[in-house]
Scaffold this active site. Sequence first.
Site, PDB file in Angstrom:
ATOM      1  N   CYS A 141      -3.600   4.887   7.294  1.00 31.73           N
ATOM      2  CA  CYS A 141      -3.831   4.313   8.615  1.00 31.73           C
ATOM      3  C   CYS A 141      -2.726   4.678   9.606  1.00 31.73           C
ATOM      4  O   CYS A 141      -2.899   4.531  10.812  1.00 31.73           O
ATOM      5  CB  CYS A 141      -3.956   2.798   8.516  1.00 31.73           C
ATOM      6  SG  CYS A 141      -5.394   2.265   7.560  1.00 31.73           S
ATOM      7  N   ASN A 179       0.799  -1.220   0.000  1.00 31.37           N
ATOM      8  CA  ASN A 179       0.000   0.000   0.000  1.00 31.37           C
ATOM      9  C   ASN A 179       0.834   1.273   0.000  1.00 31.37           C
ATOM     10  O   ASN A 179       0.333   2.340  -0.340  1.00 31.37           O
ATOM     11  CB  ASN A 179      -0.949   0.009   1.205  1.00 31.37           C
ATOM     12  CG  ASN A 179      -0.214   0.001   2.525  1.00 31.37           C
ATOM     13  OD1 ASN A 179       0.678  -0.818   2.743  1.00 31.37           O
ATOM     14  ND2 ASN A 179      -0.569   0.903   3.424  1.00 31.37           N
TER      15      ASN A 179
END
Length: 387
Positions: free
Chosen positions: A333, A159
Amino acid sequence: MLYLDNAATTPVRPEVLEAMMPYLTRWYGNPSSHHTVGEAAADALADARARVARVLGLRAGDVVFTSGGTEANNLAIKGISIAAALRRDGAAGAVRRAHVVTTPIEHESVLESVAYLERVHGFAATYTPVDEHGRVSADALARSLRDDTVLVSLGYANNEVGTVQDAAGLAAALRERRVPLHLDAVQAAGWLTLSAAELGYDAISLAGHKLGAPKGTGVLGIRGRIPLEPLLHGGGQERGRRSGTEDVAGAVGFAAALELAEAERVEASARVGAIRDRFIARVLELVPSARLTGDPVHRLAGTASFTFAGTSGEAVLLELERRGVVSSSGSACAAGSDEPSHVLLAMGIAPELAQTAVRFTFPRWLNAPLDAVADAVEASVAAVAGP
């Protein structure tokens, strides 16, 4: 404003919102209810499940709807591992110590799930090292396995840097040892094939908001032969694997978004990949301090990530936004953390350089060169680095 943070989230597609609306307004029933409105919702849920299964090449019963990629990863890692290690003695049950394998560059939802198994259930874990580009080799993975290994969990595409793993090759190596493979495909969906037959995975995690579906939608695809201990208990929905009243509209939206992304995947990957390559080349040419992170060949078409020595990644991002370009320093995140990226550190990048990272992630509908963005990168880095 040009939004180049699509790895963090994407807008809901109009076609997806249109598909969802009947199940938010008219056919809003509980799919467990035995009346006309509930049965209409149940039919829509079953149809969405079948449509997702067709894209994945799984059976409809192998599809579990979740609240997103984080829940899907938690359910896969904890659910498969605990089910495999559970020893039943009458009505009582105890989890035997067992072993799981992952890598140090995974998403936090994977790493924290593995840490939970270690901390709470006494599992052992091996974090298979990756090379300087973030790739894991079949040999390294094989060396990480033990006789009591119950699961390997890997990110199909990273990611932060976009590195793509040889999922099919790694799955084949694991199949010889009869060790199940869970793929975190949250970033890969819409860019790479998700076919179970081609990839050979046993479980796969997806998130709707990376595909043009709403946040809070996701899927765990898991082959029916793989035991799964549920994390949520209650009404026994999702064949007992994930209790709770199903989000019918969300499931319908997820299915619509996944089908659209899959239909566009091959063309979009080629088109955006060419734009990405031109953008990377221009940034490296214009900015002497720029260093490409991630694999130069095996990377997502929509990801270009760099470090800029002598700068602060956050300062570069602020300068870029002032010039009309929105991007990020890595995983949403982990936003707000003062620590350098665990992904870059695991790839051997020094902490001070890792803190200069900037990630650009592109939408699948991108169809124009990003020369102006490369110019903005040059100006932003120069403004931060100073004379």
